[in-house]
Motif scaffolding. Structure first.
Motif, PDB file in Angstrom:
ATOM      1  N   ILE A   1       5.161  -0.072   2.693  1.00 54.11           N
ATOM      2  CA  ILE A   1       6.551   0.364   2.852  1.00 54.11           C
ATOM      3  C   ILE A   1       7.304  -0.529   3.834  1.00 54.11           C
ATOM      4  CG2 ILE A   1       6.025   2.767   2.276  1.00 54.11           C
ATOM      5  CD1 ILE A   1       6.075   3.405   5.287  1.00 54.11           C
ATOM      6  N   SER A   2       8.607  -0.382   3.835  1.00 56.95           N
ATOM      7  CA  SER A   2       9.441  -1.058   4.825  1.00 56.95           C
ATOM      8  C   SER A   2       9.859  -0.036   5.871  1.00 56.95           C
ATOM      9  CB  SER A   2      10.676  -1.682   4.152  1.00 56.95           C
ATOM     10  OG  SER A   2      11.479  -0.660   3.603  1.00 56.95           O
ATOM     11  N   GLY A   3      10.376  -0.499   6.969  1.00 56.41           N
ATOM     12  CA  GLY A   3      10.825   0.404   8.024  1.00 56.41           C
ATOM     13  C   GLY A   3       9.905   0.311   9.231  1.00 56.41           C
ATOM     14  N   GLY A   4       9.695   1.431   9.885  1.00 56.31           N
ATOM     15  CA  GLY A   4       8.941   1.455  11.132  1.00 56.31           C
ATOM     16  C   GLY A   4       7.446   1.281  10.981  1.00 56.31           C
ATOM     17  N   SER A   5       6.912   1.509   9.789  1.00 59.34           N
ATOM     18  CA  SER A   5       5.476   1.390   9.543  1.00 59.34           C
ATOM     19  C   SER A   5       5.240   0.397   8.417  1.00 59.34           C
ATOM     20  CB  SER A   5       4.882   2.742   9.133  1.00 59.34           C
ATOM     21  OG  SER A   5       5.162   3.725  10.086  1.00 59.34           O
ATOM     22  N   ASP A   6       3.972   0.039   8.257  1.00 60.13           N
ATOM     23  CA  ASP A   6       3.607  -0.900   7.191  1.00 60.13           C
ATOM     24  C   ASP A   6       3.113  -0.191   5.932  1.00 60.13           C
ATOM     25  OD1 ASP A   6       4.095  -3.261   8.778  1.00 60.13           O
ATOM     26  OD2 ASP A   6       2.319  -2.656   9.922  1.00 60.13           O
ATOM     27  N   PHE A   7       2.400   0.941   6.134  1.00 55.11           N
ATOM     28  CA  PHE A   7       1.827   1.665   5.001  1.00 55.11           C
ATOM     29  C   PHE A   7       2.039   3.159   5.188  1.00 55.11           C
ATOM     30  CE2 PHE A   7      -0.478  -2.298   5.023  1.00 55.11           C
ATOM     31  CZ  PHE A   7      -0.562  -2.616   3.676  1.00 55.11           C
TER      32      PHE A   7
ATOM     33  N   SER B   1       0.703   1.403  11.070  1.00 55.90           N
ATOM     34  CA  SER B   1       1.264   0.109  11.463  1.00 55.90           C
ATOM     35  C   SER B   1       0.114  -0.822  11.782  1.00 55.90           C
ATOM     36  CB  SER B   1       2.150   0.258  12.698  1.00 55.90           C
ATOM     37  OG  SER B   1       3.230   1.123  12.413  1.00 55.90           O
ATOM     38  N   LEU B   2       0.222  -2.047  11.316  1.00 61.87           N
ATOM     39  CA  LEU B   2      -0.817  -3.045  11.580  1.00 61.87           C
ATOM     40  C   LEU B   2      -0.411  -3.944  12.736  1.00 61.87           C
ATOM     41  CD1 LEU B   2      -1.716  -4.119   7.915  1.00 61.87           C
ATOM     42  CD2 LEU B   2      -2.727  -2.293   9.313  1.00 61.87           C
ATOM     43  N   ARG B   3      -1.413  -4.520  13.414  1.00 61.72           N
ATOM     44  CA  ARG B   3      -1.142  -5.453  14.527  1.00 61.72           C
ATOM     45  C   ARG B   3      -0.620  -6.794  13.988  1.00 61.72           C
ATOM     46  NH1 ARG B   3      -6.102  -3.398  16.357  1.00 61.72           N
ATOM     47  NH2 ARG B   3      -5.843  -2.075  18.168  1.00 61.72           N
ATOM     48  N   GLU B   4      -1.349  -7.325  12.996  1.00 57.72           N
ATOM     49  CA  GLU B   4      -1.024  -8.629  12.415  1.00 57.72           C
ATOM     50  C   GLU B   4      -0.501  -8.415  10.997  1.00 57.72           C
ATOM     51  OE1 GLU B   4      -1.264 -11.529  13.990  1.00 57.72           O
ATOM     52  OE2 GLU B   4      -2.080 -10.605  15.803  1.00 57.72           O
ATOM     53  N   HIS B   5       0.478  -9.243  10.596  1.00 57.09           N
ATOM     54  CA  HIS B   5       1.119  -9.041   9.296  1.00 57.09           C
ATOM     55  C   HIS B   5       0.965 -10.216   8.349  1.00 57.09           C
ATOM     56  CE1 HIS B   5       3.006  -6.021  11.862  1.00 57.09           C
ATOM     57  NE2 HIS B   5       3.019  -5.304  10.760  1.00 57.09           N
ATOM     58  N   ALA B   6       0.084 -11.132   8.678  1.00 55.71           N
ATOM     59  CA  ALA B   6      -0.173 -12.244   7.759  1.00 55.71           C
ATOM     60  C   ALA B   6      -0.782 -11.689   6.472  1.00 55.71           C
ATOM     61  CB  ALA B   6      -1.117 -13.254   8.408  1.00 55.71           C
ATOM     62  N   PHE B   7      -0.596 -12.410   5.394  1.00 53.91           N
ATOM     63  CA  PHE B   7      -1.022 -11.952   4.073  1.00 53.91           C
ATOM     64  C   PHE B   7      -2.472 -11.490   4.053  1.00 53.91           C
ATOM     65  CE2 PHE B   7      -2.940 -12.863  -0.071  1.00 53.91           C
ATOM     66  CZ  PHE B   7      -2.190 -12.012  -0.870  1.00 53.91           C
ATOM     67  N   GLU B   8      -3.357 -12.254   4.672  1.00 46.73           N
ATOM     68  CA  GLU B   8      -4.791 -11.902   4.613  1.00 46.73           C
ATOM     69  C   GLU B   8      -5.082 -10.571   5.314  1.00 46.73           C
ATOM     70  OE1 GLU B   8      -4.315 -15.011   7.931  1.00 46.73           O
ATOM     71  OE2 GLU B   8      -3.707 -14.864   5.839  1.00 46.73           O
ATOM     72  N   TYR B   9      -4.325 -10.229   6.347  1.00 45.81           N
ATOM     73  CA  TYR B   9      -4.512  -8.953   7.043  1.00 45.81           C
ATOM     74  C   TYR B   9      -4.029  -7.784   6.179  1.00 45.81           C
ATOM     75  CZ  TYR B   9      -5.483 -11.647  11.247  1.00 45.81           C
ATOM     76  OH  TYR B   9      -6.030 -12.502  12.166  1.00 45.81           O
ATOM     77  N   LEU B  10      -2.888  -7.978   5.531  1.00 42.97           N
ATOM     78  CA  LEU B  10      -2.375  -6.942   4.633  1.00 42.97           C
ATOM     79  C   LEU B  10      -3.334  -6.732   3.471  1.00 42.97           C
ATOM     80  CD1 LEU B  10       1.364  -8.075   4.530  1.00 42.97           C
ATOM     81  CD2 LEU B  10       0.446  -6.077   5.718  1.00 42.97           C
ATOM     82  N   GLU B  11      -3.805  -7.819   2.900  1.00 40.05           N
ATOM     83  CA  GLU B  11      -4.740  -7.742   1.775  1.00 40.05           C
ATOM     84  C   GLU B  11      -6.047  -7.062   2.189  1.00 40.05           C
ATOM     85  OE1 GLU B  11      -6.252 -11.497  -0.004  1.00 40.05           O
ATOM     86  OE2 GLU B  11      -5.080 -10.819  -1.740  1.00 40.05           O
ATOM     87  N   LYS B  12      -6.534  -7.363   3.376  1.00 41.98           N
ATOM     88  CA  LYS B  12      -7.773  -6.745   3.879  1.00 41.98           C
ATOM     89  C   LYS B  12      -7.591  -5.242   4.041  1.00 41.98           C
ATOM     90  CE  LYS B  12     -11.774  -6.650   6.308  1.00 41.98           C
ATOM     91  NZ  LYS B  12     -12.633  -5.663   5.694  1.00 41.98           N
ATOM     92  N   PHE B  13      -6.461  -4.820   4.609  1.00 39.24           N
ATOM     93  CA  PHE B  13      -6.209  -3.392   4.764  1.00 39.24           C
ATOM     94  C   PHE B  13      -6.153  -2.715   3.393  1.00 39.24           C
ATOM     95  CE2 PHE B  13      -3.448   0.303   4.887  1.00 39.24           C
ATOM     96  CZ  PHE B  13      -4.059   1.053   5.880  1.00 39.24           C
ATOM     97  N   GLU B  14      -5.447  -3.328   2.457  1.00 38.66           N
ATOM     98  CA  GLU B  14      -5.325  -2.745   1.122  1.00 38.66           C
ATOM     99  C   GLU B  14      -6.689  -2.616   0.452  1.00 38.66           C
ATOM    100  OE1 GLU B  14      -2.376  -5.021  -1.029  1.00 38.66           O
ATOM    101  OE2 GLU B  14      -0.824  -4.521   0.457  1.00 38.66           O
TER     102      GLU B  14
ATOM    103  N   THR C   1     -11.537   3.007  12.422  1.00 38.94           N
ATOM    104  CA  THR C   1     -12.533   1.930  12.482  1.00 38.94           C
ATOM    105  C   THR C   1     -12.113   0.710  11.669  1.00 38.94           C
ATOM    106  OG1 THR C   1     -13.820   2.749  10.603  1.00 38.94           O
ATOM    107  CG2 THR C   1     -14.399   3.616  12.787  1.00 38.94           C
ATOM    108  N   LEU C   2     -11.049   0.859  10.863  1.00 38.01           N
ATOM    109  CA  LEU C   2     -10.574  -0.295  10.106  1.00 38.01           C
ATOM    110  C   LEU C   2      -9.945  -1.301  11.065  1.00 38.01           C
ATOM    111  CD1 LEU C   2      -8.869   1.371   6.993  1.00 38.01           C
ATOM    112  CD2 LEU C   2     -11.221   0.557   7.233  1.00 38.01           C
ATOM    113  N   PRO C   3     -10.204  -2.581  10.839  1.00 38.46           N
ATOM    114  CA  PRO C   3      -9.637  -3.592  11.738  1.00 38.46           C
ATOM    115  C   PRO C   3      -8.126  -3.711  11.585  1.00 38.46           C
ATOM    116  CG  PRO C   3     -10.770  -4.626   9.886  1.00 38.46           C
ATOM    117  CD  PRO C   3     -11.019  -3.155   9.776  1.00 38.46           C
ATOM    118  N   ASN C   4      -7.470  -4.110  12.640  1.00 41.57           N
ATOM    119  CA  ASN C   4      -6.059  -4.477  12.640  1.00 41.57           C
ATOM    120  C   ASN C   4      -5.087  -3.301  12.653  1.00 41.57           C
ATOM    121  OD1 ASN C   4      -4.029  -6.485  12.730  1.00 41.57           O
ATOM    122  ND2 ASN C   4      -3.742  -6.331  10.526  1.00 41.57           N
ATOM    123  N   ILE C   5      -5.555  -2.079  12.858  1.00 39.40           N
ATOM    124  CA  ILE C   5      -4.620  -0.954  12.923  1.00 39.40           C
ATOM    125  C   ILE C   5      -4.067  -0.866  14.341  1.00 39.40           C
ATOM    126  CG2 ILE C   5      -4.375   1.553  12.840  1.00 39.40           C
ATOM    127  CD1 ILE C   5      -6.205   1.591  10.475  1.00 39.40           C
ATOM    128  N   ALA C   6      -2.745  -0.908  14.453  1.00 38.09           N
ATOM    129  CA  ALA C   6      -2.098  -0.814  15.751  1.00 38.09           C
ATOM    130  C   ALA C   6      -1.756   0.628  16.087  1.00 38.09           C
ATOM    131  CB  ALA C   6      -0.831  -1.664  15.775  1.00 38.09           C
TER     132      ALA C   6
END
Length: 155
Positions: free
Chosen positions: A101-107, A73-86, A129-134
Protein backbone atom coordinates in the motif's frame (compact mmCIF):
# COMPACT_ATOMS: atom_id res chain seq x y z
CA UNK A 1 -10.52 -10.87 -25.10
CA UNK A 2 -14.02 -10.34 -26.33
CA UNK A 3 -16.15 -7.50 -25.03
CA UNK A 4 -18.57 -8.42 -22.25
CA UNK A 5 -22.24 -7.90 -22.93
CA UNK A 6 -25.09 -7.54 -20.41
CA UNK A 7 -25.73 -11.31 -20.42
CA UNK A 8 -22.09 -12.01 -19.52
CA UNK A 9 -22.39 -9.53 -16.67
CA UNK A 10 -25.55 -11.24 -15.40
CA UNK A 11 -23.79 -14.62 -15.51
CA UNK A 12 -20.90 -13.21 -13.48
CA UNK A 13 -23.30 -11.73 -10.90
CA UNK A 14 -25.04 -15.09 -10.51
CA UNK A 15 -21.71 -16.90 -10.06
CA UNK A 16 -20.43 -14.30 -7.58
CA UNK A 17 -23.50 -14.92 -5.43
CA UNK A 18 -23.42 -18.70 -5.89
CA UNK A 19 -20.23 -20.20 -7.26
CA UNK A 20 -21.93 -23.60 -7.37
CA UNK A 21 -24.74 -22.45 -9.68
CA UNK A 22 -25.02 -24.89 -12.57
CA UNK A 23 -25.29 -23.88 -16.20
CA UNK A 24 -28.86 -25.18 -16.10
CA UNK A 25 -29.73 -22.93 -13.13
CA UNK A 26 -28.07 -19.92 -14.75
CA UNK A 27 -29.85 -20.60 -18.03
CA UNK A 28 -33.23 -20.84 -16.28
CA UNK A 29 -32.65 -17.56 -14.45
CA UNK A 30 -31.66 -15.79 -17.69
CA UNK A 31 -34.27 -17.47 -19.86
CA UNK A 32 -31.61 -19.12 -22.06
CA UNK A 33 -30.64 -22.67 -22.94
CA UNK A 34 -27.68 -24.38 -21.26
CA UNK A 35 -25.42 -24.53 -24.33
CA UNK A 36 -24.93 -20.76 -24.77
CA UNK A 37 -24.51 -20.36 -21.00
CA UNK A 38 -21.87 -23.10 -20.98
CA UNK A 39 -20.03 -21.44 -23.90
CA UNK A 40 -20.19 -18.01 -22.23
CA UNK A 41 -18.88 -19.33 -18.90
CA UNK A 42 -16.08 -21.15 -20.74
CA UNK A 43 -15.18 -17.92 -22.58
CA UNK A 44 -15.32 -15.85 -19.38
CA UNK A 45 -12.89 -18.30 -17.78
CA UNK A 46 -10.61 -18.39 -20.83
CA UNK A 47 -10.53 -14.59 -21.06
CA UNK A 48 -9.65 -14.27 -17.36
CA UNK A 49 -12.86 -12.68 -16.06
CA UNK A 50 -13.32 -15.75 -13.84
CA UNK A 51 -10.01 -16.49 -12.16
CA UNK A 52 -11.07 -19.27 -9.82
CA UNK A 53 -13.97 -20.69 -7.88
CA UNK A 54 -13.75 -20.54 -4.09
CA UNK A 55 -15.91 -21.06 -1.04
CA UNK A 56 -16.34 -18.69 1.87
CA UNK A 57 -15.86 -20.30 5.27
CA UNK A 58 -17.60 -19.26 8.47
CA UNK A 59 -14.60 -18.27 10.57
CA UNK A 60 -16.62 -18.16 13.80
CA UNK A 61 -17.77 -21.76 13.39
CA UNK A 62 -14.11 -22.64 12.81
CA UNK A 63 -13.32 -20.82 16.05
CA UNK A 64 -11.27 -18.15 14.29
CA UNK A 65 -12.94 -15.28 16.11
CA UNK A 66 -10.30 -12.56 15.86
CA UNK A 67 -9.90 -10.59 12.64
CA UNK A 68 -7.00 -8.15 12.62
CA UNK A 69 -5.68 -5.64 10.10
CA UNK A 70 -2.00 -5.01 10.65
CA UNK A 71 -0.01 -2.22 9.03
CA UNK A 72 3.62 -3.13 8.47
CA UNK A 73 6.41 -0.65 7.78
CA UNK A 74 9.78 -1.87 6.56
CA UNK A 75 13.19 -0.39 7.43
CA UNK A 76 14.63 -0.70 3.91
CA UNK A 77 12.61 -0.17 0.72
CA UNK A 78 14.91 -1.45 -1.99
CA UNK A 79 13.27 -3.92 -4.36
CA UNK A 80 15.01 -6.97 -2.90
CA UNK A 81 13.74 -6.13 0.62
CA UNK A 82 10.16 -5.71 -0.58
CA UNK A 83 10.39 -8.94 -2.56
CA UNK A 84 11.82 -10.80 0.45
CA UNK A 85 8.99 -9.62 2.69
CA UNK A 86 6.40 -10.62 0.09
CA UNK A 87 7.96 -14.08 -0.15
CA UNK A 88 8.22 -14.51 3.63
CA UNK A 89 4.61 -13.45 4.28
CA UNK A 90 3.42 -16.29 2.02
CA UNK A 91 4.63 -18.78 4.65
CA UNK A 92 2.36 -17.44 7.42
CA UNK A 93 -1.06 -19.15 7.29
CA UNK A 94 -2.57 -16.63 9.72
CA UNK A 95 -2.12 -13.96 7.04
CA UNK A 96 -5.03 -14.50 4.66
CA UNK A 97 -4.47 -11.33 2.59
CA UNK A 98 -1.51 -9.01 2.07
CA UNK A 99 -1.46 -5.74 0.15
CA UNK A 100 1.43 -3.45 -0.74
CA UNK A 101 0.00 0.00 0.00
CA UNK A 102 0.88 3.67 -0.16
CA UNK A 103 0.70 6.08 2.75
CA UNK A 104 2.11 5.67 6.24
CA UNK A 105 2.80 1.93 5.95
CA UNK A 106 4.23 -0.38 3.32
CA UNK A 107 1.90 -3.37 3.69
CA UNK A 108 -1.55 -4.12 5.04
CA UNK A 109 -2.11 -7.62 6.36
CA UNK A 110 -5.44 -9.27 7.04
CA UNK A 111 -4.90 -11.80 9.80
CA UNK A 112 -7.37 -14.33 11.17
CA UNK A 113 -6.69 -16.16 14.44
CA UNK A 114 -8.74 -17.70 17.23
CA UNK A 115 -8.11 -15.14 19.97
CA UNK A 116 -5.82 -12.45 21.36
CA UNK A 117 -3.44 -15.05 22.82
CA UNK A 118 -2.93 -16.64 19.42
CA UNK A 119 -2.42 -13.19 17.89
CA UNK A 120 0.21 -12.37 20.52
CA UNK A 121 2.06 -15.60 19.70
CA UNK A 122 1.80 -14.80 15.99
CA UNK A 123 3.32 -11.34 16.47
CA UNK A 124 6.06 -12.47 18.87
CA UNK A 125 7.03 -15.78 17.26
CA UNK A 126 6.36 -15.23 13.58
CA UNK A 127 5.80 -11.72 12.26
CA UNK A 128 8.41 -9.98 14.41
CA UNK A 129 11.03 -12.55 13.42
CA UNK A 130 10.86 -11.54 9.76
CA UNK A 131 13.83 -9.40 8.77
CA UNK A 132 13.51 -5.71 7.94
CA UNK A 133 10.31 -4.94 9.86
CA UNK A 134 10.52 -1.47 11.39
CA UNK A 135 7.03 -1.11 12.82
CA UNK A 136 3.65 -2.79 13.04
CA UNK A 137 0.30 -1.35 14.04
CA UNK A 138 -2.76 -3.51 14.60
CA UNK A 139 -6.46 -2.74 14.35
CA UNK A 140 -8.92 -5.29 15.73
CA UNK A 141 -12.28 -5.78 14.04
CA UNK A 142 -15.12 -5.25 16.50
CA UNK A 143 -17.95 -5.93 14.06
CA UNK A 144 -18.21 -7.07 10.44
CA UNK A 145 -20.31 -4.39 8.75
CA UNK A 146 -20.01 -5.26 5.06
CA UNK A 147 -18.35 -8.04 3.09
CA UNK A 148 -19.06 -8.34 -0.62
CA UNK A 149 -17.34 -9.18 -3.85
CA UNK A 150 -17.09 -7.24 -7.07
CA UNK A 151 -20.50 -7.12 -8.75
CA UNK A 152 -22.44 -8.20 -5.64
CA UNK A 153 -25.31 -5.81 -5.09
CA UNK A 154 -24.70 -4.11 -8.47
CA UNK A 155 -27.86 -3.33 -10.36
Amino acid sequence: MEHMDPVDLKILKILVNDGLATNKEIAAELNLTTTPVHERVKRLRRDGYIEKYTIELNRKLLQKNLLVFCNVSLREHAFEYLEKFEKDIQTLPEVVECYCISGGSDFLLKIIVSDMEEYKRFILNKLSTLPNIANTQSQFVVKDVKQTSILEGDS
